[in-house]
Design a protein around this motif. Structure first.
Motif, mmCIF file in Angstrom:
data_model
loop_
_atom_site.group_PDB
_atom_site.id
_atom_site.type_symbol
_atom_site.label_atom_id
_atom_site.label_comp_id
_atom_site.label_asym_id
_atom_site.label_seq_id
_atom_site.Cartn_x
_atom_site.Cartn_y
_atom_site.Cartn_z
ATOM 1 N N THR A 91 0.837 -1.187 0.000
ATOM 2 C CA THR A 91 0.000 0.000 0.000
ATOM 3 C C THR A 91 0.876 1.243 0.000
ATOM 4 O OG1 THR A 91 -1.718 -1.141 1.287
ATOM 5 C CG2 THR A 91 -1.832 1.255 1.203
ATOM 6 N N PHE A 92 0.603 2.150 -0.904
ATOM 7 C CA PHE A 92 1.231 3.469 -0.888
ATOM 8 C C PHE A 92 0.183 4.461 -0.399
ATOM 9 C CE2 PHE A 92 4.733 2.868 -4.357
ATOM 10 C CZ PHE A 92 5.268 1.835 -3.610
ATOM 11 N N SER A 93 0.589 5.370 0.456
ATOM 12 C CA SER A 93 -0.356 6.310 1.049
ATOM 13 C C SER A 93 0.135 7.743 0.893
ATOM 14 C CB SER A 93 -0.541 5.989 2.544
ATOM 15 O OG SER A 93 -1.277 7.013 3.180
ATOM 16 N N ILE A 94 -0.780 8.631 0.534
ATOM 17 C CA ILE A 94 -0.504 10.066 0.533
ATOM 18 C C ILE A 94 -1.343 10.671 1.650
ATOM 19 C CG2 ILE A 94 -0.514 12.204 -0.792
ATOM 20 C CD1 ILE A 94 -0.549 10.517 -3.338
ATOM 21 N N SER A 95 -0.679 11.376 2.565
ATOM 22 C CA SER A 95 -1.347 11.920 3.746
ATOM 23 C C SER A 95 -1.536 13.428 3.592
ATOM 24 C CB SER A 95 -0.513 11.611 4.993
ATOM 25 O OG SER A 95 -1.168 12.033 6.161
ATOM 26 N N PHE A 96 -2.765 13.891 3.798
ATOM 27 C CA PHE A 96 -3.105 15.289 3.619
ATOM 28 C C PHE A 96 -3.611 15.920 4.918
ATOM 29 C CE2 PHE A 96 -4.072 13.218 -0.451
ATOM 30 C CZ PHE A 96 -3.363 14.007 -1.340
ATOM 31 N N ARG A 97 -3.349 17.196 5.076
ATOM 32 C CA ARG A 97 -4.074 17.961 6.076
ATOM 33 C C ARG A 97 -5.474 18.239 5.526
ATOM 34 N NH1 ARG A 97 0.190 22.401 8.653
ATOM 35 N NH2 ARG A 97 1.530 20.855 9.685
ATOM 36 N N PRO A 98 -6.455 18.466 6.403
ATOM 37 C CA PRO A 98 -7.849 18.580 5.950
ATOM 38 C C PRO A 98 -8.105 19.606 4.856
ATOM 39 C CG PRO A 98 -7.782 18.337 8.314
ATOM 40 C CD PRO A 98 -6.359 18.489 7.866
ATOM 41 N N LEU A 99 -7.440 20.749 4.910
ATOM 42 C CA LEU A 99 -7.708 21.793 3.929
ATOM 43 C C LEU A 99 -7.403 21.322 2.511
ATOM 44 C CD1 LEU A 99 -8.772 24.671 3.889
ATOM 45 C CD2 LEU A 99 -6.420 25.496 4.051
ATOM 46 N N ALA A 100 -6.483 20.384 2.371
ATOM 47 C CA ALA A 100 -6.130 19.876 1.046
ATOM 48 C C ALA A 100 -7.296 19.151 0.390
ATOM 49 C CB ALA A 100 -4.933 18.934 1.155
ATOM 50 N N VAL A 101 -8.150 18.530 1.200
ATOM 51 C CA VAL A 101 -9.273 17.776 0.640
ATOM 52 C C VAL A 101 -10.205 18.702 -0.130
ATOM 53 C CG1 VAL A 101 -11.263 16.335 1.186
ATOM 54 C CG2 VAL A 101 -9.139 16.039 2.449
ATOM 55 N N GLU A 102 -10.465 19.856 0.465
ATOM 56 C CA GLU A 102 -11.353 20.812 -0.186
ATOM 57 C C GLU A 102 -10.751 21.365 -1.466
ATOM 58 O OE1 GLU A 102 -13.515 25.126 0.698
ATOM 59 O OE2 GLU A 102 -12.388 24.123 2.290
ATOM 60 N N TYR A 103 -9.462 21.692 -1.449
ATOM 61 C CA TYR A 103 -8.852 22.398 -2.568
ATOM 62 C C TYR A 103 -8.179 21.491 -3.597
ATOM 63 C CZ TYR A 103 -9.907 26.844 -0.385
ATOM 64 O OH TYR A 103 -10.578 27.920 0.143
ATOM 65 N N LEU A 104 -7.740 20.310 -3.205
ATOM 66 C CA LEU A 104 -7.118 19.386 -4.151
ATOM 67 C C LEU A 104 -8.095 18.334 -4.653
ATOM 68 C CD1 LEU A 104 -3.601 18.714 -2.546
ATOM 69 C CD2 LEU A 104 -4.201 20.357 -4.328
ATOM 70 N N LEU A 105 -8.868 17.772 -3.733
ATOM 71 C CA LEU A 105 -9.823 16.728 -4.109
ATOM 72 C C LEU A 105 -11.205 17.292 -4.415
ATOM 73 C CD1 LEU A 105 -8.830 13.985 -1.507
ATOM 74 C CD2 LEU A 105 -7.944 14.362 -3.800
ATOM 75 N N LYS A 106 -11.416 18.537 -3.992
ATOM 76 C CA LYS A 106 -12.664 19.259 -4.263
ATOM 77 C C LYS A 106 -13.896 18.456 -3.845
ATOM 78 C CE LYS A 106 -10.522 21.597 -8.215
ATOM 79 N NZ LYS A 106 -10.026 22.680 -7.368
ATOM 80 N N SER A 107 -13.844 17.956 -2.616
ATOM 81 C CA SER A 107 -14.975 17.181 -2.110
ATOM 82 C C SER A 107 -15.060 17.294 -0.599
ATOM 83 C CB SER A 107 -14.844 15.707 -2.504
ATOM 84 O OG SER A 107 -13.745 15.115 -1.836
ATOM 85 N N SER A 108 -16.197 16.918 -0.070
ATOM 86 C CA SER A 108 -16.401 16.855 1.371
ATOM 87 C C SER A 108 -16.131 15.428 1.841
ATOM 88 C CB SER A 108 -17.841 17.248 1.718
ATOM 89 O OG SER A 108 -18.166 16.869 3.045
ATOM 90 N N ILE A 109 -15.583 15.291 3.046
ATOM 91 C CA ILE A 109 -15.370 13.959 3.621
ATOM 92 C C ILE A 109 -16.262 13.742 4.838
ATOM 93 C CG2 ILE A 109 -13.010 13.710 2.764
ATOM 94 C CD1 ILE A 109 -12.062 14.519 5.594
ATOM 95 N N ALA A 110 -17.233 14.638 5.017
ATOM 96 C CA ALA A 110 -18.112 14.547 6.188
ATOM 97 C C ALA A 110 -18.900 13.247 6.207
ATOM 98 C CB ALA A 110 -19.072 15.739 6.209
ATOM 99 N N GLY A 111 -19.191 12.700 5.053
ATOM 100 C CA GLY A 111 -20.023 11.503 4.983
ATOM 101 C C GLY A 111 -19.322 10.222 5.350
ATOM 102 N N PHE A 112 -18.010 10.256 5.503
ATOM 103 C CA PHE A 112 -17.322 9.022 5.908
ATOM 104 C C PHE A 112 -16.308 9.277 7.010
ATOM 105 C CE2 PHE A 112 -15.860 10.606 1.854
ATOM 106 C CZ PHE A 112 -14.482 10.599 1.889
ATOM 107 N N LEU A 113 -16.766 9.949 8.062
ATOM 108 C CA LEU A 113 -15.988 10.058 9.288
ATOM 109 C C LEU A 113 -15.801 8.653 9.868
ATOM 110 C CD1 LEU A 113 -14.869 12.148 11.451
ATOM 111 C CD2 LEU A 113 -17.063 11.830 12.623
ATOM 112 N N ASN A 114 -14.567 8.321 10.252
ATOM 113 C CA ASN A 114 -14.245 6.988 10.793
ATOM 114 C C ASN A 114 -14.496 5.858 9.793
ATOM 115 O OD1 ASN A 114 -13.391 7.741 13.473
ATOM 116 N ND2 ASN A 114 -15.528 8.229 13.896
ATOM 117 N N SER A 115 -14.470 6.183 8.522
ATOM 118 C CA SER A 115 -14.632 5.156 7.492
ATOM 119 C C SER A 115 -13.904 5.610 6.232
ATOM 120 C CB SER A 115 -16.123 4.882 7.215
ATOM 121 O OG SER A 115 -16.773 6.055 6.778
#
Length: 227
Positions: free
Chosen positions: A54-78
């Motif tokens: 497994t290769f993993s890229i680790s992001f700080r939360p702000l990156a999700v909004e600006y790089l992945l352009k999505s919300s992760i609220a729907g899969f907290l702890n998943s």
């Protein structure tokens, strides 16, 4: 990179660290998969199956909004499974870590936005600089951003409150002390009892047991000990 070259599963404990991980996964029994992990607020036991990589890229939360352009609220702890060709990656990319790193770096650089909301930048800079020790009220005042708006943003974008996120960062900062065998609280915990309670809440074990990290069960702590 996580690799289990043995014929037996490797049992590990995943603990909250305030990061979002993008996993590129391959095993002998499965097709190439890409998973986006949401923020975690509790420890989880997982098995790394035999002969998986497994290769993993680790992001700080702000990156999700600006790089992945999505919300992760729907899969907290998943987690959420991404398209198998996400960002143009394939199973062959897991054969060479350096090549994977270069390809990922170029892709991330191409996605960087020209501008980021200054309030969000200020807020996250403060949260990280203070290791989660600053109150929501003070963060709100220094970032010039209403606390209700901040918590609405955190809830909608990440699935948790700013206060909880700060607790996770304080726990993460405490791991650096525990990795060195320092078992007394060094951040703004009320007392030793409060410290033990918070460590157990996020890791599942008391500070002394966490510090011992038997069989390198806590992956993050193993990494910190090697630094």
């Amino acid at each position: 990179m996580f690799h289990n070259p043995s014929d037996h599963p490797k049992e590990v404990a995943i603990i909250p660290d305030g990061r979002i991980d993008l996993f590129f996964y391959q095993s002998p029994d499965t097709v190439f998969q890409v998973w986006l992990m949401g923020l975690e607020t509790a420890p989880k036991q997982r098995s790394i199956l035999p002969h998986t990589i497994t290769f993993s890229i680790s992001f700080r939360p702000l990156a999700v909004e600006y790089l992945l352009k999505s919300s992760i609220a729907g899969f907290l702890n998943s987690a959420k499974e991404m398209p198998a060709d996400f960002w143009g990656f394939h199973a062959d990319d897991l054969n060479d870590f350096d090549a994977f790193y270069k390809k990922a770096s170029l892709k991330i650089a191409s996605l960087l936005p020209p501008e980021v909301d200054n309030r969000k930048l200020k807020l996250f800079d403060l949260v990280y600089a203070t290791k989660g020790e600053m109150s929501v009220k003070e963060l709100s005042e220094k970032a010039c951003w209403n606390s209700r708006q901040i918590n609405r943003y955190f809830s909608n974008q990440f699935g948790l409150s700013l206060k909880m996120f700060c607790k996770i960062l304080r726990f993460r900062a405490s791991l650096e002390h525990l990795a060195q065998g320092r078992l007394a609280p060094e951040l703004n915990f009320t007392d030793q009892t409060h410290f033990i309670k918070e460590i157990k809440k996020f890791s599942g074990v008391v500070p002394k047991e966490l510090s011992k990290n038997k069989n390198d069960r806590f992956v993050l702590l193993s990494v910190l000990k090697d630094q």
